[in-house]
Design a protein around this motif. Structure first.
Motif, short mmCIF file in Angstrom:
data_model
loop_
_atom_site.label_atom_id
_atom_site.label_comp_id
_atom_site.label_asym_id
_atom_site.label_seq_id
_atom_site.Cartn_x
_atom_site.Cartn_y
_atom_site.Cartn_z
N TYR A 27 10.49 2.08 0.38
CA TYR A 27 11.55 2.95 -0.14
C TYR A 27 12.37 2.14 -1.13
N ASP A 28 12.61 2.74 -2.29
CA ASP A 28 13.40 2.08 -3.34
C ASP A 28 12.88 0.67 -3.62
N GLY A 29 11.55 0.56 -3.67
CA GLY A 29 10.92 -0.70 -4.06
C GLY A 29 10.83 -1.76 -2.99
N GLU A 30 11.27 -1.46 -1.75
CA GLU A 30 11.27 -2.45 -0.67
C GLU A 30 10.28 -2.04 0.41
N LEU A 31 9.36 -2.96 0.74
CA LEU A 31 8.38 -2.70 1.79
C LEU A 31 9.07 -2.70 3.15
N GLN A 32 8.90 -1.61 3.90
CA GLN A 32 9.55 -1.47 5.20
C GLN A 32 8.54 -1.37 6.34
N ALA A 66 9.80 4.11 13.50
CA ALA A 66 9.26 3.25 12.45
C ALA A 66 7.89 3.77 12.01
N SER A 67 7.56 3.52 10.77
CA SER A 67 6.30 4.01 10.22
C SER A 67 5.11 3.38 10.93
N ALA A 68 4.07 4.17 11.15
CA ALA A 68 2.80 3.68 11.70
C ALA A 68 1.81 3.61 10.55
N GLY A 69 2.06 2.70 9.64
CA GLY A 69 1.32 2.58 8.39
C GLY A 69 2.27 2.14 7.30
N ILE A 70 1.76 1.98 6.11
CA ILE A 70 2.58 1.43 5.04
C ILE A 70 3.73 2.37 4.68
N ALA A 71 4.88 1.77 4.37
CA ALA A 71 6.03 2.53 3.92
C ALA A 71 6.90 1.63 3.05
N ALA A 122 4.15 -2.54 7.10
CA ALA A 122 2.88 -3.03 6.56
C ALA A 122 1.83 -1.93 6.64
N ALA A 123 0.77 -2.12 5.87
CA ALA A 123 -0.29 -1.11 5.78
C ALA A 123 -1.14 -1.08 7.03
N THR A 124 -1.65 0.12 7.34
CA THR A 124 -2.83 0.25 8.18
C THR A 124 -3.98 0.02 7.21
N ASN A 125 -4.49 -1.20 7.18
CA ASN A 125 -5.33 -1.64 6.06
C ASN A 125 -6.51 -0.71 5.79
N GLY A 126 -6.55 -0.20 4.57
CA GLY A 126 -7.65 0.65 4.12
C GLY A 126 -7.35 2.13 4.15
N ARG A 127 -6.23 2.54 4.77
CA ARG A 127 -5.91 3.97 4.81
C ARG A 127 -5.26 4.41 3.51
N ILE A 128 -5.42 5.68 3.23
CA ILE A 128 -4.86 6.27 2.02
C ILE A 128 -3.34 6.32 2.11
N ALA A 129 -2.69 6.19 0.96
CA ALA A 129 -1.23 6.31 0.89
C ALA A 129 -0.86 6.92 -0.45
N ALA A 130 0.33 7.46 -0.53
CA ALA A 130 0.84 8.03 -1.78
C ALA A 130 1.92 7.13 -2.33
N VAL A 131 1.74 6.70 -3.58
CA VAL A 131 2.71 5.85 -4.26
C VAL A 131 3.51 6.74 -5.21
N LEU A 132 4.82 6.76 -5.02
CA LEU A 132 5.71 7.60 -5.82
C LEU A 132 6.55 6.69 -6.72
N ARG A 133 6.20 6.65 -7.98
CA ARG A 133 6.90 5.76 -8.91
C ARG A 133 8.02 6.52 -9.63
N GLY A 134 9.14 5.84 -9.82
CA GLY A 134 10.24 6.42 -10.57
C GLY A 134 10.74 7.69 -9.93
N ASP A 135 10.59 8.81 -10.64
CA ASP A 135 11.05 10.09 -10.10
C ASP A 135 10.09 10.67 -9.07
N GLY A 136 8.94 10.02 -8.85
CA GLY A 136 8.02 10.43 -7.79
C GLY A 136 7.20 11.66 -8.08
N LEU A 137 7.32 12.22 -9.26
CA LEU A 137 6.66 13.49 -9.56
C LEU A 137 5.22 13.33 -10.05
N ARG A 138 4.72 12.10 -10.06
CA ARG A 138 3.33 11.84 -10.45
C ARG A 138 2.70 10.93 -9.41
N PRO A 139 2.46 11.44 -8.20
CA PRO A 139 1.95 10.59 -7.11
C PRO A 139 0.62 9.93 -7.46
#
Length: 532
Positions: free
Chosen positions: A243-248, A236-241, A250-267
């Motif tokens: 997939y397909d719009g569903e939170l799986q 399981a993820s050790a931080g926010i994750a 929770a965040a490690t609050n304040g840490r950086i993350a990459a958000v991949l919208r749609g085709d994911g090619l513009r993080p």
């Protein structure tokens, strides 16, 4: 799909200028050498008119697809700069205070060993300044067996000593890194960059297997994940994750993350936190996490009185005896058994049953598991037939809510490396600097290790960079600041680290093309796949 090779060639001198300007180790890139200065200058001028960043213009180039280019090369320090040595630790720590290092060195000399002290400073571009600590060492050796013999002699004399390769120290002018750089142009590539967790949120799978299963052109490891059962749900993820719009997770609050919208090619790179609540009529409670063992918070950064801190602390498992955790039907396994209770919900949030912890998650439904006060709240409010409403909010560092579309993904990582085109490595806020333990930031962040890095350049191109490490004589990897400097030199305006170490894996057309430090490919929690 066959690879079309189109190698670029520039002079050693020109390449040296580019890499040295990046603030990395002094270069020794293996390329064709030019004796004619005019020819070298002309070649560099020609390279500068292409879209290829200068530090990698001379590397082996593979065109994987239209808009997808892979560069492979080596960055190295001065020939002969690295050697084996023995580091003597104080109370298990790699670094000591100045006073502690002086006392340790005196003890060593008193026992007949020739000791030296080496100051370690915070790298430029960090949120910290000045001295981290001092390492105490004995000897310089050509081969490891000689260092091991000295280590054994030190151990016999009562000292805690380890053999170390100085190429991993992170000192400029030393080290060696075998690097893969993938550049993906969203204007020319017609596929997608997607996050996936394989067969289920719980469990681990190899990147190569995930890539083959999705017929991916390229695959790399993604976020941090739980390795062992003592720290939570393995895989399981050790931080926010998400997939397909569903939170799986929770965040490690304040840490950086990459958000991949749609085709994911513009993080999008965001420092995120999550606010999760459950309501039953007029009563409400905090939901502390998603798809993790209640009471165990890997990498910390949680809510509700976690111990020893609610701040991010990398590779630390915080605890909380009073929690409610949500499990989704993507878990891929039964919920973890233990003390407390579980409320089993159908797709509408109606309570189907209240049971002891440990059991299946219904298709389309979810489970709320409670321990301590969390269990008491569920016993009081989760009555069979009643309705529980779980609200999930994802917030950025400005407090703005992040809405997820049905094709959007989020992968965790850290720390942030580049912001607004400048090196910006925040050891403190990201949990790399442990409270009262400077050795962790040194060994995990400043010393060279295998790294997987993700960034974007001003043209919107995605940069995926992998460096092998922990393999003396072949590849040491990067320190975090070295990785940040490389990303900056490649033109990154934003960049972050993904999971590193033995997880670092790069797969092209189903084949692993790097050298994982474990000696074999590691099964990981999730991956980024470039699908066709």
């Amino acid at each position: 799909m066959a690879l079309v090779r189109r190698p670029f060639r520039v002079s050693v001198k020109a390449s040296a200028v580019a890499v040295a300007a990046a603030g990395l180790v002094s270069p020794g890139v293996v390329v064709d050498q030019y004796d004619n200065t005019a020819a070298a200058a002309a070649t560099m001028a020609a390279a500068s008119t292409t879209a290829v960043p200068r530090p990698i213009a001379d590397w082996q180039h593979d065109r994987l697809a239209s808009g997808v280019d892979l560069y492979q090369g080596r960055i190295s320090g001065r020939p002969g700069a690295d050697h084996w040595t023995v580091t003597v630790r104080a109370n298990g720590a790699h670094l000591a205070t100045e006073q502690g290092a002086q006392a340790l060195a005196e003890r060593l000399r008193g026992a007949g060993f020739s000791a030296r002290s080496e100051r370690v400073e915070w790298p430029r571009g960090s949120d910290r300044r000045g001295l981290i600590g001092v390492r105490v060492r004995v000897g310089q050796y050509t081969i490891r067996t000689e260092a091991d013999a000295q280590r054994q002699a030190l151990a016999a004399a009562g000292f805690d000593a380890i053999s170390e390769w100085t190429g991993a120290d992170g000192v400029p002018g030393t080290g060696l890194a075998q690097v893969k750089v993938a550049i993906i142009d969203p204007k020319r590539y017609g596929g997608a960059l997607k996050a996936t967790y394989g067969m289920g949120v719980a469990g681990r799978e190899k990147v190569s297997d995930m890539a083959v299963g999705d017929d991916a052109l390229l695959g790399v490891n993604a976020g941090f994940f739980v390795m062992e059962g003592k720290d939570g749900v393995p895989g399981a993820s050790a931080g926010i994750a998400a997939y397909d719009g569903e939170l799986q997770s929770a965040a490690t609050n304040g840490r950086i993350a990459a958000v991949l919208r749609g085709d994911g090619l513009r993080p999008e790179f965001k420092k995120l936190r999550t606010q999760l609540t459950v309501r039953a009529g007029g009563a409400s409670a905090i939901v502390d996490g998603v798809n993790r063992v209640p009471g165990l918070v890997r990498n910390c950064g949680g809510v509700g009185g976690d111990s020893p801190t609610e701040r991010p602390q990398h590779d630390v498992t915080c605890t909380d005896p009073d929690e409610i955790v949500e499990f989704t039907d993507e878990l891929g396994a039964g919920t973890p058994a233990g003390d407390g209770v579980e409320a089993v919900l159908d797709a509408s949030g109606r309570v189907r049953e209240v049971r002891p912890r440990g059991g299946a998650v219904p298709d389309g439904g979810s489970v709320l598991a409670g321990v301590g006060e969390g269990a008491s709240w569920l016993r009081a409010h989760a009555k069979p037939g009643s309705e529980l409403k779980v609200r999930q909010r994802i917030l950025d560092e400005r407090g703005r809510e992040l809405e997820l579309g049905p094709q959007d993904d989020i992968v965790n990582g850290g720390p942030e490396l580049v912001r607004d085109g400048k090196v910006a490595v925040n050891y403190g806020a990201d949990g790399i600097e442990r409270i009262g333990d400077p050795s962790f930031a040194y060994t995990w962040g400043i010393k060279r290790n295998p790294r997987m890095l993700l960034g974007v350049d001003p043209r919107g191109r995605v940069l995926l960079v992998a460096a092998d490490g922990r393999q003396p004589g072949y590849s040491d990897g990067f320190g975090l600041n070295e990785g940040a400097e490389l990303m900056k030199s490649l033109g990154a305006v934003r960049a972050m680290a993904l999971d590193g170490g033995g997880s670092v894996t790069t797969v092209v057309n189903g084949k692993v093309i790097n050298s994982p430090s474990d000696g074999t490919e590691r099964a990981v929690g999730d991956a980024l796949l470039l699908t066709r």
